[in-house]
Design a protein around this motif. Structure first.
Motif, mmCIF file in Angstrom:
data_model
loop_
_atom_site.group_PDB
_atom_site.id
_atom_site.type_symbol
_atom_site.label_atom_id
_atom_site.label_comp_id
_atom_site.label_asym_id
_atom_site.label_seq_id
_atom_site.Cartn_x
_atom_site.Cartn_y
_atom_site.Cartn_z
ATOM 1 N N ALA A 1 35.971 -9.017 -11.869
ATOM 2 C CA ALA A 1 37.210 -8.438 -12.389
ATOM 3 C C ALA A 1 38.333 -9.471 -12.329
ATOM 4 O O ALA A 1 39.114 -9.633 -13.276
ATOM 5 C CB ALA A 1 37.584 -7.206 -11.580
ATOM 6 N N MET A 2 38.359 -10.216 -11.232
ATOM 7 C CA MET A 2 39.355 -11.288 -11.070
ATOM 8 C C MET A 2 39.217 -12.300 -12.199
ATOM 9 O O MET A 2 40.208 -12.704 -12.823
ATOM 10 C CB MET A 2 39.104 -11.963 -9.725
ATOM 11 C CG MET A 2 39.929 -13.180 -9.481
ATOM 12 S SD MET A 2 41.409 -12.773 -8.592
ATOM 13 C CE MET A 2 42.002 -14.401 -8.207
ATOM 14 N N ILE B 1 40.520 -10.878 -15.458
ATOM 15 C CA ILE B 1 41.982 -10.826 -15.534
ATOM 16 C C ILE B 1 42.552 -12.224 -15.702
ATOM 17 O O ILE B 1 43.453 -12.460 -16.517
ATOM 18 C CB ILE B 1 42.562 -10.144 -14.285
ATOM 19 C CG1 ILE B 1 42.127 -8.692 -14.257
ATOM 20 C CG2 ILE B 1 44.073 -10.200 -14.297
ATOM 21 C CD1 ILE B 1 42.633 -7.958 -13.072
ATOM 22 N N LEU B 2 41.973 -13.183 -14.968
ATOM 23 C CA LEU B 2 42.482 -14.556 -15.089
ATOM 24 C C LEU B 2 42.250 -15.089 -16.490
ATOM 25 O O LEU B 2 43.125 -15.760 -17.063
ATOM 26 C CB LEU B 2 41.784 -15.465 -14.074
ATOM 27 C CG LEU B 2 42.477 -15.584 -12.731
ATOM 28 C CD1 LEU B 2 41.732 -16.556 -11.847
ATOM 29 C CD2 LEU B 2 43.899 -16.057 -12.920
ATOM 30 N N THR B 3 41.076 -14.781 -17.070
ATOM 31 C CA THR B 3 40.809 -15.246 -18.431
ATOM 32 C C THR B 3 41.790 -14.618 -19.407
ATOM 33 O O THR B 3 42.296 -15.295 -20.307
ATOM 34 C CB THR B 3 39.371 -14.906 -18.826
ATOM 35 O OG1 THR B 3 38.512 -15.313 -17.768
ATOM 36 C CG2 THR B 3 38.971 -15.617 -20.084
ATOM 37 N N PHE C 1 44.780 -13.659 -18.726
ATOM 38 C CA PHE C 1 46.049 -14.345 -18.480
ATOM 39 C C PHE C 1 46.082 -15.669 -19.232
ATOM 40 O O PHE C 1 47.052 -15.988 -19.928
ATOM 41 C CB PHE C 1 46.200 -14.566 -16.975
ATOM 42 C CG PHE C 1 47.534 -15.072 -16.552
ATOM 43 C CD1 PHE C 1 48.596 -14.211 -16.373
ATOM 44 C CD2 PHE C 1 47.729 -16.415 -16.331
ATOM 45 C CE1 PHE C 1 49.824 -14.683 -15.992
ATOM 46 C CE2 PHE C 1 48.961 -16.889 -15.943
ATOM 47 C CZ PHE C 1 50.001 -16.021 -15.773
ATOM 48 N N ASP C 2 44.990 -16.446 -19.101
ATOM 49 C CA ASP C 2 44.937 -17.750 -19.765
ATOM 50 C C ASP C 2 45.025 -17.608 -21.274
ATOM 51 O O ASP C 2 45.756 -18.354 -21.932
ATOM 52 C CB ASP C 2 43.643 -18.471 -19.402
ATOM 53 C CG ASP C 2 43.639 -18.926 -17.970
ATOM 54 O OD1 ASP C 2 44.738 -19.021 -17.404
ATOM 55 O OD2 ASP C 2 42.562 -19.159 -17.421
ATOM 56 N N LEU C 3 44.264 -16.631 -21.799
ATOM 57 C CA LEU C 3 44.266 -16.443 -23.254
ATOM 58 C C LEU C 3 45.656 -16.084 -23.750
ATOM 59 O O LEU C 3 46.161 -16.682 -24.703
ATOM 60 C CB LEU C 3 43.280 -15.336 -23.635
ATOM 61 C CG LEU C 3 41.823 -15.761 -23.752
ATOM 62 C CD1 LEU C 3 40.953 -14.547 -24.000
ATOM 63 C CD2 LEU C 3 41.670 -16.755 -24.887
ATOM 64 N N LEU C 4 46.279 -15.116 -23.057
ATOM 65 C CA LEU C 4 47.612 -14.693 -23.464
ATOM 66 C C LEU C 4 48.588 -15.858 -23.377
ATOM 67 O O LEU C 4 49.401 -16.095 -24.283
ATOM 68 C CB LEU C 4 48.073 -13.534 -22.588
ATOM 69 C CG LEU C 4 49.391 -12.900 -22.973
ATOM 70 C CD1 LEU C 4 49.277 -12.301 -24.351
ATOM 71 C CD2 LEU C 4 49.794 -11.839 -21.984
ATOM 72 N N LEU C 5 48.467 -16.635 -22.290
ATOM 73 C CA LEU C 5 49.404 -17.736 -22.081
ATOM 74 C C LEU C 5 49.236 -18.782 -23.167
ATOM 75 O O LEU C 5 50.226 -19.233 -23.771
ATOM 76 C CB LEU C 5 49.159 -18.347 -20.700
ATOM 77 C CG LEU C 5 50.155 -19.378 -20.239
ATOM 78 C CD1 LEU C 5 51.537 -18.776 -20.226
ATOM 79 C CD2 LEU C 5 49.817 -19.871 -18.864
ATOM 80 N N SER C 6 47.993 -19.163 -23.483
ATOM 81 C CA SER C 6 47.862 -20.231 -24.480
ATOM 82 C C SER C 6 48.211 -19.720 -25.865
ATOM 83 O O SER C 6 48.805 -20.461 -26.649
ATOM 84 C CB SER C 6 46.485 -20.880 -24.445
ATOM 85 O OG SER C 6 45.503 -19.944 -24.171
ATOM 86 N N ARG D 1 48.393 -22.968 -13.652
ATOM 87 C CA ARG D 1 47.017 -22.532 -13.883
ATOM 88 C C ARG D 1 46.043 -23.704 -13.879
ATOM 89 O O ARG D 1 44.857 -23.535 -13.610
ATOM 90 C CB ARG D 1 46.912 -21.774 -15.215
ATOM 91 C CG ARG D 1 47.445 -20.406 -15.169
ATOM 92 C CD ARG D 1 46.594 -19.503 -14.290
ATOM 93 N NE ARG D 1 45.217 -19.461 -14.748
ATOM 94 C CZ ARG D 1 44.160 -19.604 -13.958
ATOM 95 N NH1 ARG D 1 44.314 -19.826 -12.673
ATOM 96 N NH2 ARG D 1 42.948 -19.546 -14.449
#
Lengths: 347, 100, 89, 108
Positions: free
Chosen positions: A4-5, A8-10, A12-17, A53
């Motif tokens: 799950a972590m 969520i991190l992926t 986050f990364d996708l949204l950020l990039s 990140r």
């Protein structure tokens, strides 16, 4: 729990990039240049998070101080200098009053439309080539992590990035400090600063906020320089934070500032390169090589070096913001060939 | 989980609606002054609850001091800059929005 | 994990708030939206410091908070000073 | 996964910046494009050297990028001063020309 972590991190990364790319596109294609600058400030903020990140806190700190903190005001100040003249110019042409200030540029870009398409196609081809090249890089890439870790003990500091910057690749940093000095010299020789006009209505709230913030900013700058030896921080970050203090002073029009003589400024700006050079020469005498420090005292040397660099970086960055030689420095009146056209404020 | 940790998590959960309402207010409010009001809710209360929550999780006094310092600094910065923007907006003749 | 989720939520609010930068209408609105992002980005950093177990991120957040006023003050003192600038520029 | 994502983001940022540098006529936007370009390169450098295990993260690209950020801010500052001077002298020349035209119209 762990998967799950990862999800969520992926996310986050996708949204950020995606946001970074969208912001970059907006800032390059939006119609209004002020909007583009605001997008650029947000871009700097998000870049700092992207560095985090990437587990690069030193870079994130530099980006937070320089990219998100200083570059935005630099652009805003430049925009104002450009726009003031344009507004004055518009007075001759009341018809154009409702038009966009950078209409001139817009029109030309629309005229060049077929050429634009060719450029876009070429850029796309270039992008494809780049992506293909990156795709076929053999992975995992070799790195210098082990070597750096192995020699960290001899460098005198515990933070690997600081060790690389100041000890292992000291040449780079020395030349970089020189580049900053060179930039400041260039700006000072291009123009004198149209020194901060004393705007009539300085708010008392701003003055007291600046008075509260200034000592804390200086303290934090010093803390970051000191902390660079063993954790995130260092001369650049500390210097950038120090320069923020000077920029705050400049924009709140403290009265004593324009009358200050530039001699201490010059001394401070030269301090970093000078100390670096003398350390390099000292290395030749004692260790038989340029920029090599005796491992026992390396920590002290590096701290000294960092403090000097931080002072000169801070002053140079503030000089960048001021955008010219201090007017009080000039012996005679500033160079005035066609001054009648320009608006002199406050004088 | 100890009781301070649970309180910290609750406090972080309380902070999130304030951030959301800051953004929604930024989007929905009609003029610059009301938007400033929305902005400061996120700045002061939202960040305050978040930092309270993080302070309860921290195991080092130095970190707690730094966190509180961050909050105080954001308070100073946001109040000063919101004041400046509102003042300049009034000087430029932007009228505060009224119900009519 | 909770912390990273919180960071994701905050990032989402930042992305939502960007509509205000596009929409305007006055330059000040755009600047204030940027300031809101500064605070949200700071909160993201603080939460990530806990979630990714990197306490050095708190120093970055400290830098953010020190420089938060810089852009807005420059804007008010330098850009937004001219009277009669067409506000929807 | 993460490093691939961010390195491609860096590449695309670089391409955006390059395109803007070529195609945008406004000097400020050109400088912004150059900044985006350099940020893309930095992101690419750091992201390509990123490893999942925290212990073996390479500090050398990070130090290079740190140097690069400071150099790019100095380049930006010099470019901004040059662009401002250029714009100011262009505006001044334009003002003078328009004044002359106005004067000629008033006389004639």
């Amino acid at each position: 729990m762990d998967s799950a972590m990862t999800i969520i991190l992926t996310g986050f990364d996708l949204l950020l990039s995606a946001t970074l790319l969208w912001l970059a596109w907006q800032l390059l294609r939006s119609t209004d240049i002020f909007k583009a600058i605001i997008f650029f400030i947000c871009f700097g903020l998000l870049m700092a998070i992207a560095w985090v990140r990437m587990h690069a806190p030193d870079v994130a700190l530099a980006e937070a101080a320089i990219g998100a903190g200083l570059t935005g005001p630099l652009f805003l100040a430049a925009l104002r200098k450009m726009e003031r003249k344009q507004k004055k110019e518009r007075r001759f042409d009341p018809e154009e009053k409702r038009d966009n200030p950078d209409k001139r540029w817009q029109v030309r870009s629309r005229e060049a439309s077929p050429l634009m398409w060719i450029v876009a196609a070429l850029t796309l081809c270039f992008a494809g080539l780049l992506i293909r090249t990156v795709w076929i890089i053999p992975r995992p890439l070799p790195g210098l992590a082990q070597q750096t870790a192995a020699h960290l003990g001899a460098s005198g500091v515990d933070n690997a990035v600081t060790a690389v910057l100041l000890n292992f690749r000291g040449y780079d940093t020395m030349l970089e400090v020189m580049v900053l000095l060179l930039g400041a010299i260039t700006i000072w020789s291009i123009t004198h600063a149209p020194f901060p006009p004393r705007l009539p209505d300085t708010s008392p709230v701003q003055k007291s906020a600046v008075r509260l913030l200034l000592p804390l900013i200086c303290l934090t700058g010093g803390y970051l320089v000191w902390q660079g030896a063993y954790q995130t921080g260092g001369a650049f970050q500390g210097g950038a934070v120090l320069s923020a203090a000077l920029v705050l002073l400049l924009i709140s029009d403290f009265l004593w500032l324009p009358d200050m003589h530039s001699l201490p400024l010059r001394m401070g700006m030269v301090l970093g390169p000078l100390v670096f050079l003398s350390m390099a020469v000292l290395g030749i005498i004692t260790e038989n090589a340029l920029l090599r420090f005796p491992p026992e005292q390396a920590g002290a040397f590096l701290l000294f070096l960092e403090a000097a660099c931080a002072i000169s970086i801070g002053l140079s960055l503030a000089a960048f913001f001021a955008g010219g030689r201090p007017a009080s420095d000039l012996r005679e009146k500033p160079y005035q060939t066609d001054q009648p056209d320009t608006e002199k404020e406050g004088s | 989980m100890t009781i301070p940790e649970i309180i910290g998590l609750v406090s972080i959960a309380v902070a999130l609606p304030f951030f959301l309402s800051g953004t929604v207010g930024m989007l929905r409010f009609p003029d610059i002054f009301t938007r400033l009001h929305a902005l400061t809710k996120a700045d002061n209360v939202g960040l305050g609850f978040l930092i309270l929550g993080l302070c309860l999780q921290a195991n080092d006094w130095f970190i707690v001091i730094k966190l509180v310092l961050i909050w105080v600094l954001v308070l100073i910065a946001s109040s000063a800059s919101c004041h400046l923007v509102a003042r300049r907006a009034l000087m430029k003749g932007i009228r505060p929005w009224t119900a009519q | 994990m909770i912390y990273v989720g919180v960071a994701l939520f905050l990032l989402l609010t930042v992305v939502l708030g960007m509509i205000r930068i596009i929409a305007g209408p006055t330059v000040a609105d755009r600047m204030m939206a940027a300031q809101l992002f500064g605070t949200s980005g700071l909160a993201i950093l603080l939460v990530l410091a806990q979630g990714m177990n990197m306490p050095e991120l708190i120093d970055i957040a400290l830098t953010f908070s020190l420089l938060a006023a810089l852009a807005t003050m420059t804007f008010v003192r330098r850009v937004w000073y001219e009277e009669e600038k067409n506000d929807d520029s | 996964m993460t490093n691939m994502l961010y390195s491609f983001t860096g590449l695309i940022l670089f391409v955006f910046g390059l395109f803007a540098l070529i195609s945008c006529p406004h000097p400020l936007r050109k400088i912004l494009g150059g900044n985006v370009m350099s940020t893309g390169i930095f992101l690419f450098l750091v992201a390509t050297s990123y490893r999942t295990d925290t212990a073996s993260i390479d500090p050398v690209p990070q130090a290079m990028v740190l140097t690069g950020i400071v150099v790019s801010v100095s380049i930006t500052a010099v470019a901004l001063v040059l662009a401002t001077r250029l714009q100011q002298s262009a505006n001044r020349a334009m003002n003078r020309r328009e004044k002359k035209n106005e004067g000629g119209a008033a006389e004639g």
